[in-house]
Design a protein around this motif. Structure first.
Motif, PDB file in Angstrom:
ATOM      1  N   ASP A  33     -42.493  -0.006  63.273  1.00 39.16           N
ATOM      2  CA  ASP A  33     -41.142  -0.558  63.176  1.00 39.16           C
ATOM      3  C   ASP A  33     -40.605  -0.692  61.771  1.00 39.16           C
ATOM      4  O   ASP A  33     -39.395  -0.737  61.559  1.00 39.16           O
ATOM      5  CB  ASP A  33     -41.108  -1.949  63.821  1.00 39.16           C
ATOM      6  CG  ASP A  33     -42.071  -2.916  63.143  1.00 39.16           C
ATOM      7  OD1 ASP A  33     -43.285  -2.656  63.210  1.00 39.16           O
ATOM      8  OD2 ASP A  33     -41.608  -3.904  62.540  1.00 39.16           O
ATOM      9  N   ALA A  34     -41.478  -0.790  60.747  1.00 36.69           N
ATOM     10  CA  ALA A  34     -41.019  -1.211  59.419  1.00 36.69           C
ATOM     11  C   ALA A  34     -41.233  -0.174  58.330  1.00 36.69           C
ATOM     12  O   ALA A  34     -41.128  -0.490  57.149  1.00 36.69           O
ATOM     13  CB  ALA A  34     -41.721  -2.513  59.029  1.00 36.69           C
ATOM     14  N   ASN A  35     -41.523   1.063  58.726  1.00 38.03           N
ATOM     15  CA  ASN A  35     -41.722   2.137  57.745  1.00 38.03           C
ATOM     16  C   ASN A  35     -42.803   1.810  56.716  1.00 38.03           C
ATOM     17  O   ASN A  35     -42.694   2.155  55.542  1.00 38.03           O
ATOM     18  CB  ASN A  35     -40.406   2.473  57.032  1.00 38.03           C
ATOM     19  CG  ASN A  35     -39.306   2.830  58.016  1.00 38.03           C
ATOM     20  OD1 ASN A  35     -39.584   3.345  59.091  1.00 38.03           O
ATOM     21  ND2 ASN A  35     -38.066   2.531  57.664  1.00 38.03           N
ATOM     22  N   GLU A  36     -43.853   1.140  57.186  1.00 42.79           N
ATOM     23  CA  GLU A  36     -44.980   0.810  56.319  1.00 42.79           C
ATOM     24  C   GLU A  36     -45.940   1.995  56.266  1.00 42.79           C
ATOM     25  O   GLU A  36     -45.891   2.904  57.095  1.00 42.79           O
ATOM     26  CB  GLU A  36     -45.731  -0.409  56.870  1.00 42.79           C
ATOM     27  CG  GLU A  36     -44.885  -1.645  57.053  1.00 42.79           C
ATOM     28  CD  GLU A  36     -45.419  -2.558  58.144  1.00 42.79           C
ATOM     29  OE1 GLU A  36     -45.411  -3.785  57.920  1.00 42.79           O
ATOM     30  OE2 GLU A  36     -45.818  -2.042  59.206  1.00 42.79           O
ATOM     31  N   SER A  37     -46.852   1.960  55.329  1.00 41.13           N
ATOM     32  CA  SER A  37     -47.945   2.926  55.326  1.00 41.13           C
ATOM     33  C   SER A  37     -48.871   2.625  56.505  1.00 41.13           C
ATOM     34  O   SER A  37     -49.202   1.460  56.749  1.00 41.13           O
ATOM     35  CB  SER A  37     -48.738   2.834  54.023  1.00 41.13           C
ATOM     36  OG  SER A  37     -49.933   3.596  54.126  1.00 41.13           O
ATOM     37  N   PRO A  38     -49.301   3.633  57.242  1.00 42.18           N
ATOM     38  CA  PRO A  38     -50.196   3.379  58.370  1.00 42.18           C
ATOM     39  C   PRO A  38     -51.655   3.219  57.962  1.00 42.18           C
ATOM     40  O   PRO A  38     -52.498   2.913  58.806  1.00 42.18           O
ATOM     41  CB  PRO A  38     -50.032   4.644  59.232  1.00 42.18           C
ATOM     42  CG  PRO A  38     -49.743   5.718  58.233  1.00 42.18           C
ATOM     43  CD  PRO A  38     -48.921   5.068  57.152  1.00 42.18           C
ATOM     44  N   TYR A  39     -51.947   3.410  56.675  1.00 38.79           N
ATOM     45  CA  TYR A  39     -53.341   3.380  56.229  1.00 38.79           C
ATOM     46  C   TYR A  39     -53.730   1.953  55.842  1.00 38.79           C
ATOM     47  O   TYR A  39     -53.291   1.419  54.827  1.00 38.79           O
ATOM     48  CB  TYR A  39     -53.531   4.345  55.063  1.00 38.79           C
ATOM     49  CG  TYR A  39     -53.069   5.743  55.406  1.00 38.79           C
ATOM     50  CD1 TYR A  39     -53.731   6.488  56.398  1.00 38.79           C
ATOM     51  CD2 TYR A  39     -51.962   6.294  54.788  1.00 38.79           C
ATOM     52  CE1 TYR A  39     -53.290   7.755  56.741  1.00 38.79           C
ATOM     53  CE2 TYR A  39     -51.517   7.567  55.127  1.00 38.79           C
ATOM     54  CZ  TYR A  39     -52.177   8.296  56.110  1.00 38.79           C
ATOM     55  OH  TYR A  39     -51.739   9.539  56.453  1.00 38.79           O
ATOM     56  N   ASN A  40     -54.584   1.380  56.662  1.00 39.45           N
ATOM     57  CA  ASN A  40     -54.915  -0.026  56.509  1.00 39.45           C
ATOM     58  C   ASN A  40     -55.774  -0.268  55.268  1.00 39.45           C
ATOM     59  O   ASN A  40     -56.867   0.271  55.134  1.00 39.45           O
ATOM     60  CB  ASN A  40     -55.664  -0.522  57.753  1.00 39.45           C
ATOM     61  CG  ASN A  40     -55.905  -2.011  57.713  1.00 39.45           C
ATOM     62  OD1 ASN A  40     -55.234  -2.731  56.973  1.00 39.45           O
ATOM     63  ND2 ASN A  40     -56.855  -2.483  58.492  1.00 39.45           N
ATOM     64  N   GLY A  42     -55.454  -3.675  53.900  1.00 40.24           N
ATOM     65  CA  GLY A  42     -55.354  -5.129  53.778  1.00 40.24           C
ATOM     66  C   GLY A  42     -54.003  -5.625  53.313  1.00 40.24           C
ATOM     67  O   GLY A  42     -53.662  -6.780  53.527  1.00 40.24           O
ATOM     68  N   THR A  43     -53.237  -4.731  52.682  1.00 42.22           N
ATOM     69  CA  THR A  43     -51.905  -5.144  52.195  1.00 42.22           C
ATOM     70  C   THR A  43     -50.822  -4.120  52.548  1.00 42.22           C
ATOM     71  O   THR A  43     -49.729  -4.146  51.984  1.00 42.22           O
ATOM     72  CB  THR A  43     -51.924  -5.343  50.666  1.00 42.22           C
ATOM     73  OG1 THR A  43     -52.386  -4.144  50.031  1.00 42.22           O
ATOM     74  CG2 THR A  43     -52.804  -6.521  50.270  1.00 42.22           C
ATOM     75  N   ASN A  44     -51.098  -3.232  53.461  1.00 43.84           N
ATOM     76  CA  ASN A  44     -50.105  -2.207  53.803  1.00 43.84           C
ATOM     77  C   ASN A  44     -49.036  -2.714  54.753  1.00 43.84           C
ATOM     78  O   ASN A  44     -47.974  -2.101  54.880  1.00 43.84           O
ATOM     79  CB  ASN A  44     -50.787  -0.973  54.418  1.00 43.84           C
ATOM     80  CG  ASN A  44     -51.562  -1.305  55.675  1.00 43.84           C
ATOM     81  OD1 ASN A  44     -52.408  -2.200  55.662  1.00 43.84           O
ATOM     82  ND2 ASN A  44     -51.302  -0.584  56.758  1.00 43.84           N
ATOM     83  N   ARG A  45     -49.285  -3.837  55.420  1.00 49.47           N
ATOM     84  CA  ARG A  45     -48.307  -4.391  56.356  1.00 49.47           C
ATOM     85  C   ARG A  45     -47.520  -5.537  55.713  1.00 49.47           C
ATOM     86  O   ARG A  45     -48.040  -6.272  54.868  1.00 49.47           O
ATOM     87  CB  ARG A  45     -49.019  -4.940  57.609  1.00 49.47           C
ATOM     88  CG  ARG A  45     -49.802  -3.907  58.392  1.00 49.47           C
ATOM     89  CD  ARG A  45     -48.917  -2.847  58.995  1.00 49.47           C
ATOM     90  NE  ARG A  45     -49.689  -1.875  59.788  1.00 49.47           N
ATOM     91  CZ  ARG A  45     -49.174  -0.767  60.301  1.00 49.47           C
ATOM     92  NH1 ARG A  45     -47.898  -0.485  60.111  1.00 49.47           N
ATOM     93  NH2 ARG A  45     -49.931   0.056  60.999  1.00 49.47           N
TER      94      ARG A  45
END
Length: 342
Positions: A33-40, A42-45
């Motif tokens: 939903d938020a155009n974040e990086s999908p690579y986890n 710890g701080t990608n969301r």
């Protein structure tokens, strides 16, 4: 009191920014939903915009409901929000005692709000006749830092209640130092007064100044407006995670406060034994306001020796005063030995 009557018209009409994390509660398996990086990592969301986990731990400690808590990027964010929510630029005013915490006036100047500073009495209490005289129909907030900075004292509770009972404005009681006082908190009055906002912080007693996490406690309605106007992700995930760890060890905070109270008395006695110290004012905070023989000279001398205090010489009613934070036993002994050599 109708809080809506105190709002700026544009805030009353404001449609706040909305993100999917506001609309969805719980944990999803896929976040697209938020155009974040999908690579986890710890701080990608993006962090929880309303810091629900932190508030869940904080609410029972403060004896309030989660819906009565606003968390901000330091207490300064909450201070600025009071201006942006309630005060019309170029029209409204706020009233505050002097001296007090300087950010009230800085935020007033930034927001183009008239700031009416009323000197305290010689005993550093509120000058109630003068405060009352400064209030008019365009007064939207009363700033009351108690324990006060830089004087260190608590204001009389009856005076605080007078503003809540008689002034058609928001009354903001800043309790940044309340953990070091035995005079009691105004938080217990929140359900009685819809125009009361109590500010607290993680910076002082909790020892977490670096994470920049401030607390505003108020009615659900007022907190709703804070959440409506604040930036969407105002408290980052690193701060939220660190706060959760801190809140799990309330006993550590209480031990540190107890030690600071002991050292406050020790430091006061050490300072009073020095010829250059003329008076140490009573304190309900983690600092002491001291009148000295020559604040500018002593301040420069301490700087030269690598000891930093706060020179309040130019502040209203604080001529030749230094504000000295209570440190560790070693730090308190060092400033004493250094001043003894002066």
């Amino acid at each position: 009191m109708e809080i809506k009557q105190l709002l700026r018209d544009n805030i009353r009409r404001l449609a706040p920014y909305s993100c999917a994390r506001d609309e969805f509660k719980g944990e999803a398996s896929v976040y697209l939903d938020a155009n974040e990086s999908p690579y986890n990592n710890g701080t990608n969301r993006y962090p929880d915009p309303l810091q629900a986990e932190v508030k869940a731990l904080l609410a029972p400690i403060k004896k309030v409901r989660q819906s009565q808590i606003f968390l901000g990027n330091g207490s300064d964010e909450a201070i600025d929000l009071v201006y942006r929510i309630f005060c019309r630029p170029g029209i409204d005013n706020v009233v505050a005692p002097a001296p007090t915490y300087g950010m009230y006036q800085v935020c007033a100047d930034i927001n183009d709000i008239e700031y009416r500073a009323v000197p305290l009495t010689d005993g550093y209490q509120l000058d109630m006749p003068a405060m009352k005289a400064a209030i008019d129909q365009n007064t939207k907030a009363i700033w009351l830092c108690s324990p006060n900075n830089p004087t260190g004292n608590v204001f009389a509770k009856d005076d605080l209640l007078w503003f809540l009972d008689n002034v058609n404005a928001m009354v903001v009681v800043d309790e940044a130092y309340i953990d070091f006082s035995d005079k009691g908190t105004m938080v217990e009055m929140l359900d009685k007064y819809p125009n009361l906002i109590v500010l607290q912080t993680f910076s002082k007693a909790w020892g977490q100044a670096a994470i920049r996490l401030g607390i505003a406690l108020a009615s659900e309605e007022v907190i709703g407006y804070f959440n409506k106007v604040k930036y969407p992700y105002n408290v980052n995930i690193l701060t939220q995670k660190h706060a959760l760890k801190v809140l799990e060890d309330v006993a550590k905070k209480e031990r540190n406060v107890a030690e600071i109270l002991v050292q406050r008395d020790v430091l006061r006695d050490l300072l009073l034994s020095l010829s250059c110290v003329k008076e140490v004012y009573p304190s309900d905070a983690n600092f002491l306001l001291c009148k000295v023989s020559d604040a500018n000279v002593i301040y420069a001398y301490l700087q030269q020796k690598g000891i930093i205090v706060r020179n309040r010489n130019r502040v209203t009613l604080c001529a030749n005063c230094l504000r000295i934070t209570v440190g560790t036993p070693t730090e308190n002994a060092e400033i004493y030995e250094t001043l003894k050599e002066l």
